[in-house]
Design an enzyme around this catalytic site. Structure first.
Site, PDB file in Angstrom:
ATOM      1  CE1 TYR A  69      -3.702   2.715   1.060  1.00 48.43           C
ATOM      2  CE2 TYR A  69      -1.962   3.353   2.515  1.00 48.43           C
ATOM      3  CZ  TYR A  69      -3.142   3.614   1.850  1.00 48.43           C
ATOM      4  OH  TYR A  69      -3.983   4.706   2.040  1.00 48.43           O
ATOM      5  CB  ILE A  83      -8.707  10.227   7.011  1.00 42.82           C
ATOM      6  CG1 ILE A  83      -7.504  10.972   6.725  1.00 42.82           C
ATOM      7  CG2 ILE A  83     -10.004  10.755   6.877  1.00 42.82           C
ATOM      8  CD1 ILE A  83      -7.390  12.059   7.525  1.00 42.82           C
TER       9      ILE A  83
END
Length: 228
Positions: free
Chosen positions: A144, A176
């Site tokens: 990622y 987030i």
């Protein structure tokens, strides 16, 4: 007609927040997702497509041209982080999935829709969603992180390719509060311990940054990565 913007990965999380923000300031938004999106807002059109499939993206391109005649902005937000994804436990299948969506999918969107913006808009702008993991590295999400670093490189490469006709920037969010990060549970301290602001961010805070970079307030900014 107001500016037309395509947002990928738009059903939830940051993509949804960005779409809602852009609608609120007057954009016509095409929300793209691999899942079905339902909306009654006249400023929103939802399309179902897989960004890893070029034939899907070309159909979306044709739809935008027929419906609006142009594309002004693009937000490349779609991304995945399948688990397991650490250095010691990631599977070959998850390596391939992550690269296909995050890196190859983003590249295809930039190539297809970047050229459409170049051809049809007088004031084009693109924002890619990368991650702080693509800057600092993350052993618990190694591929990622690598794909998000690749998106930073794509941002700079496309900024040079498209020149002063289409600005290309990126936003690199920290942690987030989105469906993608729900697996962290109630104690995200292992991810936020390096942050100056000791809390989880909100999708709306990322949307504000994206809207700024798309807007005429950022007309002399391109090839930039804004960490939020």
């Amino acid at each position: 007609m107001n500016k037309v913007c395509l947002v990928t990965g738009a059903k939830k999380g940051i993509g949804l927040a960005v779409s809602q923000k852009l609608v609120s300031v007057g954009y016509q938004v095409v929300m793209l997702d691999q899942e079905t999106i339902t909306s009654n807002n006249e400023k929103v059109v939802a399309v179902k497509a897989d960004i890893t499939k070029e034939k899907d993206l070309l159909k979306v391109k044709d739809f935008i041209v027929k419906t609006y005649g142009r594309l002004d902005c693009l937000v490349c937000n779609a991304g995945i982080i399948p688990t397991p994804c650490g250095i010691d436990d990631i599977t070959d299948e998850n390596i391939d999935k992550t690269i296909d969506v995050n890196l190859k999918g983003t590249f295809k969107c930039l190539r297809i829709f970047g050229n459409l913006i170049l051809e049809t808009s007088k004031n084009g702008s693109i924002v890619n969603l990368t991650s702080v993991d693509g800057i600092i590295g993350e052993p618990f999400a190694v591929i990622y992180s690598a794909t998000k670093a690749g998106i930073i490189s794509l941002t700079k490469s496309f900024a040079r390719k498209l020149g002063d006709k289409v600005r290309v920037n990126a936003v690199a969010p920290g942690l987030i509060d989105t469906p993608l990060t729900e697996s962290l549970g109630n104690d995200p301290s292992w991810t936020t311990d390096f942050s100056i602001i000791k809390r989880v961010g909100k999708p709306e805070e990322i949307a504000d940054a994206v809207e700024f970079l798309l807007s005429d307030k950022a007309t002399f900014i391109t090839g930039h990565v804004l960490t939020v």
